[in-house]
Design a protein around this motif. Structure first.
Motif, PDB file in Angstrom:
ATOM      1  N   PRO A  85       0.810  -1.226   0.000  1.00 16.89           N
ATOM      2  CA  PRO A  85       0.000   0.000   0.000  1.00 16.89           C
ATOM      3  C   PRO A  85       0.839   1.269   0.000  1.00 16.89           C
ATOM      4  CG  PRO A  85      -0.935  -1.600   1.506  1.00 16.89           C
ATOM      5  CD  PRO A  85       0.392  -2.149   1.083  1.00 16.89           C
ATOM      6  N   ARG A  86       1.958   1.238   0.723  1.00 17.16           N
ATOM      7  CA  ARG A  86       2.850   2.406   0.716  1.00 17.16           C
ATOM      8  C   ARG A  86       3.453   2.597  -0.673  1.00 17.16           C
ATOM      9  NH1 ARG A  86       4.204   7.361   1.582  1.00 17.16           N
ATOM     10  NH2 ARG A  86       6.439   7.726   1.832  1.00 17.16           N
ATOM     11  N   ALA A  87       3.784   1.504  -1.339  1.00 16.69           N
ATOM     12  CA  ALA A  87       4.330   1.592  -2.691  1.00 16.69           C
ATOM     13  C   ALA A  87       3.293   2.172  -3.648  1.00 16.69           C
ATOM     14  CB  ALA A  87       4.772   0.205  -3.169  1.00 16.69           C
ATOM     15  N   VAL A  88       2.028   1.842  -3.448  1.00 14.73           N
ATOM     16  CA  VAL A  88       0.965   2.394  -4.289  1.00 14.73           C
ATOM     17  C   VAL A  88       0.874   3.909  -4.108  1.00 14.73           C
ATOM     18  CG1 VAL A  88      -1.533   2.429  -4.688  1.00 14.73           C
ATOM     19  CG2 VAL A  88      -0.349   0.263  -4.331  1.00 14.73           C
ATOM     20  N   SER A  89       0.975   4.370  -2.864  1.00 11.36           N
ATOM     21  CA  SER A  89       0.933   5.813  -2.597  1.00 11.36           C
ATOM     22  C   SER A  89       2.092   6.528  -3.278  1.00 11.36           C
ATOM     23  CB  SER A  89       0.977   6.069  -1.081  1.00 11.36           C
ATOM     24  OG  SER A  89      -0.133   5.472  -0.440  1.00 11.36           O
ATOM     25  N   VAL A  90       3.276   5.923  -3.224  1.00  4.52           N
ATOM     26  CA  VAL A  90       4.449   6.508  -3.885  1.00  4.52           C
ATOM     27  C   VAL A  90       4.243   6.533  -5.397  1.00  4.52           C
ATOM     28  CG1 VAL A  90       6.908   6.168  -4.350  1.00  4.52           C
ATOM     29  CG2 VAL A  90       6.032   5.871  -2.039  1.00  4.52           C
ATOM     30  N   ALA A  91       3.656   5.463  -5.939  1.00  2.17           N
ATOM     31  CA  ALA A  91       3.404   5.401  -7.383  1.00  2.17           C
ATOM     32  C   ALA A  91       2.422   6.486  -7.819  1.00  2.17           C
ATOM     33  CB  ALA A  91       2.864   4.021  -7.753  1.00  2.17           C
ATOM     34  N   LEU A  92       1.403   6.752  -7.014  1.00  2.00           N
ATOM     35  CA  LEU A  92       0.441   7.805  -7.345  1.00  2.00           C
ATOM     36  C   LEU A  92       1.090   9.181  -7.321  1.00  2.00           C
ATOM     37  CD1 LEU A  92      -2.735   6.562  -5.426  1.00  2.00           C
ATOM     38  CD2 LEU A  92      -2.347   6.549  -7.888  1.00  2.00           C
TER      39      LEU A  92
END
Length: 355
Positions: A285-292
């Motif tokens: 989930p943290r990686a998704v936030s960084v990707a966004l």
């Protein structure tokens, strides 16, 4: 059931927060409620104008600033405009203050617009009328997801694979650690700039534009956005799993596995990966936030008309749909987080299993 209710509550709070924050600027008042600036016609005198308006006070004669009681300012401004010596009456910018009444009115208007099916609009310099965001959403979502999804998966897979290689080959791991530290120190926009410079160099060597750098009409960059989105999630996943793998090497069950004759790869795949699955599912989930975040940066810098970059496109004068597009991006993040929260509750082995 409790977790479902918690998820619904979090979703509602996030979406409500987006609406509240997106309207904050409408509650900020920078126009004085007591002062106006009077622009005189040639030969006009401010003192003679003031004499015609009881209650008016000259604040700054050189600038033409007059002060009125707040309750009479609107009426006096209208009358000033009709005075024979006055060319124009302008508002006076003052110290910003927050007007809760204007803010509440803006929130009410926003809610009514949503209930009427109006999710905001885009105003173009080249068009007299704004265009509803609903007419562009399909293309914007497809465009953004076309490199967000593969970029995110590429980053996760690459980060996971690099962590496995680092633990299996310690010497290679030292090199990867240096690269990881370098990538984590770079801001998003610098990563995009480096990729663009690299693409320019490749295009020059090839003698033709083999890599699209900026959006041009319907030609949308793919490689640069995908790589820009993948790099930081890959570094984040690698760093987390690298630490998790190193932690597991110090556990007693590893020595037991070696004493039974298991090879290093067998220990990694049969035991360490199982016992670090929680770390992996937690960091996604943290990686998704960084990707966004990377999505927004790369779309802005590459001039891509997508969910993250359309608001600063050079052909757009203004937008009233940021809350809508932010909600879509937040919804994507919430879906992914909900999925991985479910996986953690179903997949995680709570007690470590030895060899």
């Amino acid at each position: 059931m409790i977790r479902i209710l918690q998820g619904i509550l979090i979703t509602v709070c996030i979406l409500l927060g987006i609406v509240l924050i997106s309207n904050v600027e409408k509650g900020i008042d920078v126009i004085s409620k007591e002062e106006v600036q009077v622009v005189l016609l040639p030969g006009g005198k401010l003192q003679s104008v003031v004499e015609s308006f009881p209650g008016a006070v000259i604040v700054d004669e050189s600038a033409g600033i007059l002060k009125f009681p707040p309750e009479t300012l609107k009426a006096m401004s209208s009358q000033l405009n009709r005075h024979k010596q006055v060319q124009a009456v302008l508002p006076v910018v003052t110290t910003p203050s927050f007007d809760f009444k204007n803010y509440a009115e803006a929130l009410k208007n926003q809610a009514n617009s949503y209930l009427d099916g109006d999710f905001g609009a885009i105003g173009y310099f080249s068009r007299p009328q704004p265009v509803p965001i609903s007419s562009s959403l399909d293309d914007m979502i497809k465009r953004s997801l076309s490199y967000l999804v593969p970029g995110l998966f590429l980053g996760i897979i690459f980060g996971f694979a690099a962590a496995l290689i680092a633990v299996a080959k310690p010497k290679v791991g030292k090199v990867l650690d240096v690269g990881h530290g370098f990538l984590m120190s770079l801001p998003d926009f610098f990563v995009v700039v480096l990729l663009q410079f690299l693409a320019i160099a490749i295009n020059k060597m090839a003698g033709s534009p083999v890599i699209i750098i900026m959006q041009f009409v319907k030609q949308t960059p793919f490689l640069i956005p995908m790589l820009a989105i993948a790099i930081l999630p890959a570094a984040l996943v690698y760093g987390t799993l690298r630490i998790a793998f190193e932690r597991e090497w110090d556990e007693g069950y590893i020595k037991t596995a070696y004493s039974k004759g298991l090879s290093r790869p067998r220990v990694i795949f049969a035991h360490i990966m199982r016992n670090t699955m929680e770390d992996f599912l937690t960091i996604i989930p943290r990686a998704v936030s960084v990707a966004l975040t990377s999505l927004v940066v790369v779309e802005v810098m590459a001039g891509i008309f997508g969910l993250g970059g359309y608001a600063v496109n050079k052909s757009i004068a203004y937008v009233t749909s940021l809350a809508t597009t932010c909600a879509i991006l937040a919804g994507f993040a919430l879906i992914v987080q909900g999925l991985f929260a479910y996986l953690r509750s179903r997949v995680i082995v709570n007690t470590k299993e030895g060899a």
